[in-house]
Design a protein around this motif. Structure first.
Motif: not given
Length: 79
Positions: A27-41
């Motif tokens: 949830l934390c990484y999804a909130s700061i991702s460049n693509v909202e809600g996505e966690v890449m790699n």
């Protein structure tokens, strides 16, 4: 994250402490991702390390956590 939802959701009750730590980390990484809600790699191993889980510990039972979260429809895993 909504506190009431976290403490009352049956899906959360089906997760052990390590799995909950992974969920909150996602949830934390999804909130700061460049693509909202996505966690890449994010590999499962990286998620466990970032969640503070000792992968060598016999108590660690988060292997396949991404599969479990996907089965619970909490995440969508794309390869």
């Amino acid at each position: 994250m909504y506190g009431q939802e976290y403490v009352s959701d049956p899906k959360m009750h089906s997760l052990n402490a390590d799995e909950r730590s992974c969920w909150i980390t996602l949830l934390c990484y999804a909130s700061i991702s460049n693509v909202e809600g996505e966690v890449m790699n994010m590999t499962e191993e990286k998620l466990m390390v970032l969640s503070g889980i000792d992968m060598g510990s016999p108590e660690s039972s988060t292997l396949s956590i991404l599969e479990k979260l996907e089965a619970l429809k909490m995440v969508s895993v794309q390869s």
